[in-house]
Structure formats: structure tokens, C-alpha cells
Design a protein around this motif. Structure first.
Motif, PDB file in Angstrom:
ATOM      1  N   PRO A 117       0.772  -1.225   0.000  1.00 19.01           N
ATOM      2  CA  PRO A 117       0.000   0.000   0.000  1.00 19.01           C
ATOM      3  C   PRO A 117       0.815   1.292   0.000  1.00 19.01           C
ATOM      4  CG  PRO A 117      -0.031  -0.929   2.195  1.00 19.01           C
ATOM      5  CD  PRO A 117       0.691  -1.905   1.305  1.00 19.01           C
ATOM      6  N   ALA A 118       2.101   1.263   0.249  1.00 15.81           N
ATOM      7  CA  ALA A 118       2.892   2.499   0.178  1.00 15.81           C
ATOM      8  C   ALA A 118       2.876   3.012  -1.255  1.00 15.81           C
ATOM      9  CB  ALA A 118       4.321   2.252   0.631  1.00 15.81           C
ATOM     10  N   VAL A 119       2.828   4.333  -1.413  1.00 16.41           N
ATOM     11  CA  VAL A 119       2.878   4.923  -2.756  1.00 16.41           C
ATOM     12  C   VAL A 119       4.051   5.896  -2.892  1.00 16.41           C
ATOM     13  CG1 VAL A 119       0.432   4.608  -3.280  1.00 16.41           C
ATOM     14  CG2 VAL A 119       1.175   6.686  -2.138  1.00 16.41           C
ATOM     15  N   ALA A 120       4.557   6.397  -1.784  1.00 16.90           N
ATOM     16  CA  ALA A 120       5.684   7.334  -1.812  1.00 16.90           C
ATOM     17  C   ALA A 120       6.993   6.560  -1.655  1.00 16.90           C
ATOM     18  CB  ALA A 120       5.549   8.358  -0.681  1.00 16.90           C
ATOM     19  N   PRO A 121       8.045   6.973  -2.359  1.00 18.94           N
ATOM     20  CA  PRO A 121       9.343   6.307  -2.233  1.00 18.94           C
ATOM     21  C   PRO A 121       9.968   6.569  -0.868  1.00 18.94           C
ATOM     22  CG  PRO A 121       9.548   8.268  -3.583  1.00 18.94           C
ATOM     23  CD  PRO A 121       8.081   8.106  -3.298  1.00 18.94           C
ATOM     24  N   LEU A 122      10.980   5.763  -0.549  1.00 21.43           N
ATOM     25  CA  LEU A 122      11.712   5.962   0.702  1.00 21.43           C
ATOM     26  C   LEU A 122      12.447   7.296   0.668  1.00 21.43           C
ATOM     27  CD1 LEU A 122      13.257   2.409   1.172  1.00 21.43           C
ATOM     28  CD2 LEU A 122      11.306   3.393   2.400  1.00 21.43           C
ATOM     29  N   LYS A 123      12.627   7.880   1.838  1.00 20.81           N
ATOM     30  CA  LYS A 123      13.311   9.165   1.943  1.00 20.81           C
ATOM     31  C   LYS A 123      14.823   8.963   1.745  1.00 20.81           C
ATOM     32  CE  LYS A 123      13.925  13.072   5.007  1.00 20.81           C
ATOM     33  NZ  LYS A 123      13.629  13.641   6.311  1.00 20.81           N
ATOM     34  N   VAL A 129      31.783   8.244   3.461  1.00 17.64           N
ATOM     35  CA  VAL A 129      32.721   7.369   4.165  1.00 17.64           C
ATOM     36  C   VAL A 129      33.779   8.228   4.829  1.00 17.64           C
ATOM     37  CG1 VAL A 129      34.353   5.464   3.931  1.00 17.64           C
ATOM     38  CG2 VAL A 129      32.278   5.522   2.505  1.00 17.64           C
ATOM     39  N   LYS A 130      33.935   8.050   6.123  1.00 13.31           N
ATOM     40  CA  LYS A 130      34.958   8.758   6.896  1.00 13.31           C
ATOM     41  C   LYS A 130      35.830   7.726   7.585  1.00 13.31           C
ATOM     42  CE  LYS A 130      32.429  12.996   7.867  1.00 13.31           C
ATOM     43  NZ  LYS A 130      31.975  13.929   8.892  1.00 13.31           N
ATOM     44  N   ASN A 131      37.098   7.705   7.207  1.00 14.93           N
ATOM     45  CA  ASN A 131      38.053   6.755   7.779  1.00 14.93           C
ATOM     46  C   ASN A 131      37.560   5.308   7.667  1.00 14.93           C
ATOM     47  OD1 ASN A 131      39.798   8.872   8.551  1.00 14.93           O
ATOM     48  ND2 ASN A 131      38.600   9.164  10.430  1.00 14.93           N
ATOM     49  N   GLY A 132      36.956   4.969   6.531  1.00 15.09           N
ATOM     50  CA  GLY A 132      36.492   3.614   6.288  1.00 15.09           C
ATOM     51  C   GLY A 132      35.118   3.279   6.858  1.00 15.09           C
ATOM     52  N   THR A 133      34.507   4.216   7.592  1.00 14.90           N
ATOM     53  CA  THR A 133      33.201   3.988   8.222  1.00 14.90           C
ATOM     54  C   THR A 133      32.133   4.824   7.503  1.00 14.90           C
ATOM     55  OG1 THR A 133      34.233   3.601  10.362  1.00 14.90           O
ATOM     56  CG2 THR A 133      31.899   4.159  10.375  1.00 14.90           C
ATOM     57  N   MET A 134      31.014   4.183   7.189  1.00 16.11           N
ATOM     58  CA  MET A 134      29.911   4.890   6.536  1.00 16.11           C
ATOM     59  C   MET A 134      29.151   5.725   7.575  1.00 16.11           C
ATOM     60  SD  MET A 134      28.361   1.996   3.994  1.00 16.11           S
ATOM     61  CE  MET A 134      28.146   0.845   5.345  1.00 16.11           C
ATOM     62  N   VAL A 135      28.823   6.927   7.164  1.00 20.92           N
ATOM     63  CA  VAL A 135      28.041   7.846   8.012  1.00 20.92           C
ATOM     64  C   VAL A 135      26.850   8.319   7.182  1.00 20.92           C
ATOM     65  CG1 VAL A 135      28.042  10.020   9.299  1.00 20.92           C
ATOM     66  CG2 VAL A 135      30.108   8.600   9.253  1.00 20.92           C
ATOM     67  N   ALA A 136      25.643   8.107   7.725  1.00 22.13           N
ATOM     68  CA  ALA A 136      24.437   8.565   7.046  1.00 22.13           C
ATOM     69  C   ALA A 136      23.900   9.789   7.766  1.00 22.13           C
ATOM     70  CB  ALA A 136      23.387   7.457   7.044  1.00 22.13           C
ATOM     71  N   ARG A 137      23.291  10.681   6.998  1.00 21.31           N
ATOM     72  CA  ARG A 137      22.687  11.904   7.572  1.00 21.31           C
ATOM     73  C   ARG A 137      21.515  12.311   6.702  1.00 21.31           C
ATOM     74  NH1 ARG A 137      26.847  15.150   8.806  1.00 21.31           N
ATOM     75  NH2 ARG A 137      28.398  13.723   8.097  1.00 21.31           N
ATOM     76  N   PRO A 138      20.603  13.080   7.279  1.00 26.06           N
ATOM     77  CA  PRO A 138      19.494  13.581   6.460  1.00 26.06           C
ATOM     78  C   PRO A 138      20.018  14.485   5.347  1.00 26.06           C
ATOM     79  CG  PRO A 138      19.156  14.077   8.804  1.00 26.06           C
ATOM     80  CD  PRO A 138      20.543  13.539   8.652  1.00 26.06           C
ATOM     81  N   GLN A 139      19.323  14.475   4.205  1.00 26.18           N
ATOM     82  CA  GLN A 139      19.697  15.391   3.132  1.00 26.18           C
ATOM     83  C   GLN A 139      19.235  16.793   3.509  1.00 26.18           C
ATOM     84  OE1 GLN A 139      18.228  13.995  -0.648  1.00 26.18           O
ATOM     85  NE2 GLN A 139      19.977  12.640  -0.896  1.00 26.18           N
ATOM     86  N   VAL A 140      20.038  17.770   3.082  1.00 29.91           N
ATOM     87  CA  VAL A 140      19.716  19.160   3.403  1.00 29.91           C
ATOM     88  C   VAL A 140      18.890  19.784   2.297  1.00 29.91           C
ATOM     89  CG1 VAL A 140      20.633  21.332   4.219  1.00 29.91           C
ATOM     90  CG2 VAL A 140      21.969  19.264   4.469  1.00 29.91           C
TER      91      VAL A 140
END
Length: 140
Positions: A117-123, A129-140
Motif C-alpha cells: 500500500p505504500a505509494v511514496a518512495p523511501l526518503k 565514508v569517513k576513515n572507512g566507516t559509513m556515516v548517514a545523515r538527512p539530506q539538506v
């Protein structure tokens, strides 16, 4: 006008016994309100970049984020909160996300809806990548 017969003891007890079961069914369908998690509002460390294979995806349940990697090596990230009712998506089959609340499905590489039933895509989220580690953040 004839009087309605009184309910038998058995009828009353059966109704009392089924009431909690009916309540569970309603609670499961309304689970989004109880289970809703807050969307990502600040950067979060996910794990080593090596955890996401080429043409694959990885679901970070605790952070409510899914990260995929294309053939070109580019990383993409999306919120893994279902856009239908806000339920946290907890299943990833290949690159398909499956919501446990109402069965919506999403493509983890594009965020697009594969099954309603979802109609909108995922946000979409920003991932770096910082020093080999992935960092996720909201888009501005």
C-alpha cells in the motif's frame, strides 16, 4: 412485540474470551503508531564500507537506514521507515525491502515502491565514508 431471549451463559463467555483476540488483531494493524520510529535527524555511524557488496544492500535496523552499492561503487542510502504507516522495515531480501506491517515493498537501490500500500518512495539520505566507516545523515 415478543421479548428477545436473554443471552446464554455460554454466549456471554464466548464473547468475553474472543474480545482480547480481536484486540490483538486491531493492535497489529495499528502497530505503526506503537512501532513508529523517529526519522533520522542527525548523522549516524553505520559500519565499515566493506559491509556493502557491489550490486548489494545492507539494512541497518537499529539506525533505520538501508545502504546500497551500485556497479560503479557509489553508495546510496535511504530511510528504512515505511512511507505508508511509518513502520520500521526489518527485512531485506537481496535488494528488496519488505515492511512487516502491511506488506509494502521497496527497491533498496532506488527507494522506489515495488508493492503497495505504500505509494511514496523511501526518503533519501546522504551517505559518506569517513576513515572507512559509513556515516548517514538527512539530506539538506
Amino acid at each position: 412485540m415478543p421479548a428477545r431471549p436473554a443471552a446464554s451463559r455460554r454466549t456471554v463467555l464466548r464473547g468475553v474470551a474472543l474480545t482480547p483476540v480481536a484486540g490483538l488483531g486491531l493492535a497489529a494493524c495499528a502497530g505503526a503508531e506503537d512501532d513508529t520510529s523517529a526519522p533520522l535527524t542527525e548523522p549516524v555511524e553505520l559500519g565499515p564500507e566493506s559491509e556493502v557488496a557491489e550490486d548489494g544492500a545492507k539494512l541497518y535496523r537499529d539506525s533505520h537506514v538501508v545502504v546500497s552499492r551500485g556497479e560503479d561503487g557509489a553508495l546510496k542510502a535511504y530511510s528504512s521507515l515505511c512511507t505508508h504507516a511509518g513502520c520500521p522495515i526489518n527485512k531485506l531480501a537481496g535488494t528488496k525491502l519488505i515492511c512487516p506491517c502491511h506488506g509494502s515493498e521497496f527497491d533498496a537501490t532506488t527507494g522506489k515502491v515495488l508493492r503497495e500500500p505504500a505509494v511514496a518512495p523511501l526518503k533519501p539520505l546522504t551517505v559518506e565514508v569517513k576513515n572507512g566507516t559509513m556515516v548517514a545523515r538527512p539530506q539538506v
